[in-house]
Every structure is written in C-alpha cells, then in structure tokens.
Design a protein around this motif. Structure first.
Motif, short mmCIF file in Angstrom:
data_model
loop_
_atom_site.label_atom_id
_atom_site.label_comp_id
_atom_site.label_asym_id
_atom_site.label_seq_id
_atom_site.Cartn_x
_atom_site.Cartn_y
_atom_site.Cartn_z
N MET A 65 0.85 -1.22 -0.14
CA MET A 65 0.01 -0.03 -0.03
C MET A 65 0.84 1.23 -0.06
O MET A 65 0.23 2.27 0.12
N GLN A 66 2.11 1.10 -0.05
CA GLN A 66 2.95 2.52 -0.11
C GLN A 66 4.33 2.14 -0.86
O GLN A 66 4.61 0.75 -1.16
N GLY A 67 4.80 2.96 -1.48
CA GLY A 67 6.26 2.74 -2.25
C GLY A 67 5.76 2.72 -3.83
O GLY A 67 4.77 2.67 -4.40
N GLU A 68 7.00 2.26 -4.67
CA GLU A 68 6.75 2.19 -5.98
C GLU A 68 6.23 0.97 -6.74
O GLU A 68 5.55 0.92 -7.57
N ARG A 69 6.08 -0.07 -5.89
CA ARG A 69 5.23 -1.26 -6.19
C ARG A 69 3.98 -1.23 -5.72
O ARG A 69 3.13 -2.18 -6.20
N SER A 70 3.27 -0.28 -5.27
CA SER A 70 2.03 -0.26 -4.53
C SER A 70 1.06 -0.27 -5.83
O SER A 70 -0.06 -1.03 -5.78
N GLU A 71 1.33 0.49 -6.85
CA GLU A 71 0.20 0.51 -7.99
C GLU A 71 -0.09 -0.79 -8.52
O GLU A 71 -1.09 -1.29 -8.75
N SER A 72 1.19 -1.57 -9.04
CA SER A 72 1.13 -3.02 -9.48
C SER A 72 0.35 -3.92 -8.64
O SER A 72 -0.31 -4.92 -9.14
N SER A 73 0.75 -3.94 -7.19
CA SER A 73 0.20 -4.69 -6.22
C SER A 73 -1.21 -4.73 -6.10
O SER A 73 -1.94 -5.68 -5.90
#
Length: 455
Positions: A190-198
């Motif tokens: 829910m935060q950081g660069e990987r949140s969108e794809s997750s």
C-alpha cells in the motif's frame, strides 16, 4: 610529432578555467531527478535528466550531487512542503553551480530547491489524468453502480499487517446492531513504487470471484501522506473506475482527494470511517424495511377491522357462509406463509451455496499455494546442495593449486635448484652493501650450511 599537442589533463584544466571564468556562479535549472541515492556519509548523488515533449526520449543528462549538510536541510524543507520524499522521477527546480573536474568531468552541485515548482507539476499531472479519464468516459462509471442491499460481503485490499485493517475489522465485527459482515482480504503493498501494480493485481484476483462480493474496500491506515503518489496513478484509477463492483476507499489522509478517491464509488477518510459507512448502509436498509413492515401491519389491521364489520353484518344472515369465508382466508394466509417460507429458504440456500463455493475455491487455492511453495522449497534446497558441492569442489581445486604454488616457491625447493641463502644475525642478506669486513655470515645450501667471515 606535433609539438602543439596538449595532454588530456591540460585540456580538461583549460575547459574548467573557461567554465569558471565564463559562467555565473549559480543557475536555476528545471529538470527531472533520476537515480537518487545517499551514501553512508550523507552525501546525495543523483542524475538530472530532461525528456522530449512526448516524455519518451532523453535529450539531456547531467551528474549532480548535494553535500550532506545541504541535503539534510533541503530534503526536510522539500518533504515538509510537498508531503512526499525527495526521490527519483520528480520534476524539480533547483539552484546549481557548474563544476568541472579534470578527472571526474562535468557535474552540477545543488544549493537550493523550489518545492512550489514540484507541487505545480504534480497538480498538472493529476489534472491531466482526470481529464484523460473524463475524455475516455470512465471517470464516473464506478459511481453509477448501485450498492447491493445489504452490502455485507466485502473484498478488502490492504496490507495484512496494517493497523488500519485491524481497526476496520474491529469496527465491523463489534457493531452494536449485531449486523454480520463477511470479509476476505486480498493482500497488497500500500505504499512505495510497487503499490500500483500490487493493488491492480489484487483487483484482478477479486474480478475472478466478483459474484461472491457486494463491494471492494481499499484501505490504508497510518503511514505518511508522502506515500500517496501511487494513488494518483492513471492505470490504477482506470482499473478502479471500470471495475464491475462498487469501490470504497479509506486511504487515511486529510489532504485533497487523490485520483483514486475521485473515481471510487464512495470515499471515506479512514478505514474506520469506511466500516461506519457500511454499518450505516445496512442500518438505513433495516430502518426502511422496518417502516415497510409497520405499513404492512397497519394495512392488515385496517383490513381486518373492515372485514370484521362486514362479517358482523353478514353473520346475521349466513353463519355457515361466514365460517366458509374464514376457512378461505385461513387457506390464503397459509399459502402466503408457505410461499414466504420457501422464498426465504431459497434465498438463504443461494447465499449459503455462494459462500460454500467461495470457501471451496479459497481452500483449493490455498492447497495449490502450499504445493507450489513446497515444490519451490525443494527446488531451492536441491539447488543449494548442488551449489555447495560445486563450490566445495572449486575451493578444493583452488586449495590444491595454492598448496602446489607454496611448495614450489618454498625456500627448500629453491635451494634444491642450486641457489643459496645468506643470513647475518638471523636476517636474510639481499644486498652486498649490507656487509662489511669482519661480519660473520651463514650460507645455507640444500644439504646444509657453512659459516664464513667477510674479508
């Protein structure tokens, strides 16, 4: 040979002098940050880049750095103003001095930063995303969906360890009305660069079982508002806007709505507020049903009163007919009761079947995940064994080689080749100048030694 040629150092030194004498001490430069990293001494090293008007191809690049004492101040100033970390991918306006070193080449040293420029760029980016969604006709699609009644089968997208997720469940399960909610967590970053794809991946998993849920809740409790940039993503917003189930957000922030909040069916400030919304939703439905039930009771009572008057008049005329009428009404009520009972059983069975299907599906997926994990662990174990064996073999060969090299270069082996070793007072004599007349020396051969006096 060309006598006019100069060395590379002389050329770079000449360039350094020209830049120093020609350029102003400071420039304000617009650029995008890239490859931002901080070393153990607190110095920040990064790249400044510029792309073409389409935002695809690089047209300029320069190394940059911010000294530790300056970086400490500028980072706090920037993050306090923009509510997000100083990182790669930001449009910035920075004051720099041009540096040119004979060995390290061209670079920019940062002395100041203007956060308002970055905020303006972010606002333009959000506005562009909203306009694109509106032009595509999807901005308000999710808002047009109707919440089922009751809305109590909830797919939750959150971090499983987030305090906000625990607060959400606690608020639902301990509601004072005794309403029952069925929740299923679909974990996501829910935060950081990987949140969108997750989060998008979690939505795709929910889509496969959309018939099992009434709505999707996306919650993120706690954490800094500086981690909200991923919720201004076009891909995430487009996925939520076109999702077939109503989406309710509780991202936990007080600032202006993110793009995700704008496209969602309903936006609440916190996970707890989302739970309160769902509870109130069922409470409103229950209240409405209560009013309907009261109206039905009133109508039935009025009808019975009217029929009682009719029966009183009619009873004097035909008691036998009255009894038949009562019997007929009793049969009608029994039929209505049987129909309602069957309908309720059918509804309960349908919901029960759905939950059984969901439970079976989850159990099968869990079993498959366990099998896949065991297979992966066994593969890793086998790979580790092979790697250890290979490493052991390679190290054994290397040790053998070192042993042979040591044996080959040992003093004993060298002496066997006809060389001698001369020592004085326990120290090896390597130069003639170290000896003087009268010194006592010992000469070692392969098969023994001899003492001599220098003449």
């Amino acid at each position: 040979m060309n006598n006019s040629a100069i060395s590379l150092y002389e050329l770079n030194n000449l360039i350094k002098g020209v830049l120093t004498d020609t350029l102003p001490d400071m420039f304000w430069v617009r650029a995008e940050t890239s490859d931002v990293r901080v070393n153990q001494n607190g110095h920040c090293y990064l790249e400044f880049i510029e792309k073409d008007s389409r935002g695809k191809n690089l047209i300029a690049r320069s190394r940059g750095m911010i000294w530790a004492n300056t970086y400490y101040i500028l980072r706090a100033y920037f993050e306090n103003a923009t509510k997000q970390p100083f990182a790669s991918g930001l449009k910035v306006l920075v004051q720099v001095s041009v540096e040119f070193h004979e060995l390290y080449g061209f670079s920019l040293t940062v002395h100041d930063i203007d956060p308002s420029y970055t905020l303006g760029d972010q606002a333009l980016n959000r506005a562009a995303i909203i306009k694109q969604l509106e032009d595509e006709g999807v901005l308000y699609l999710n808002k047009e969906l109707e919440l089922p009644v009751p809305t109590n089968r909830i797919a939750v997208i959150s971090s499983p360890t987030a305090a906000g997720y625990e607060d959400f469940l606690d608020q639902l399960n301990r509601n004072s009305y005794g309403f029952v909610f069925y929740t299923k967590l679909f974990p996501a970053i829910m935060q950081g660069e990987r949140s969108e794809s997750s989060i998008i991946a979690a939505l795709e998993r929910i889509y496969e079982h959309q018939d099992c849920f009434d709505a999707v809740v996306i919650i993120r409790g706690g954490g800094a508002t500086s981690d909200l940039s991923s919720f201004d993503s076009y891909l995430l917003a487009a996925s939520c806007a076109q999702f077939p189930l109503p989406i309710i957000t509780g991202i936990g922030h007080e600032r202006d709505d993110t793009v995700l909040d704008i496209v969602a069916h309903t936006r609440a400030k916190t996970p707890t507020a989302v739970a309160e919304f769902l509870i109130n939703n069922i409470l409103e439905a229950e209240t409405e049903l209560s009013y309907i039930a009261q109206d039905i009771v009133s109508l039935v009572q009025q009808r019975l009163q009217d029929e009682t008057v009719k029966v009183s008049v009619f009873e004097t005329k035909n008691t036998f007919f009255l009894r038949g009428w009562y019997k007929e009404q009793e049969n009608v009520l029994s039929s209505v009761n049987a129909t309602l009972s069957k309908s309720m059983q059918r509804i309960m069975k349908a919901n029960n079947d759905k939950f059984i299907q969901l439970e079976d599906s989850i159990r099968r997926r869990l079993d498959q995940n366990v099998k896949n994990s065991l297979t992966a662990i066994l593969a890793i174990e086998d790979g580790l064994k092979k790697n250890v064996q290979q490493h052991y073999k390679e190290e054994s060969v290397r040790l053998d080689m070192y042993e042979k090299q040591l044996a080959f270069s040992s003093p004993e082996n060298i002496l066997k080749k006809g060389y001698t070793l001369t020592m004085k007072d326990g120290k090896v004599i390597k130069e003639y100048s170290l000896l003087k007349s009268g010194d006592k020396i010992t000469t070692y051969f392969a098969d023994g030694n001899i003492e001599s006096i220098v003449q």
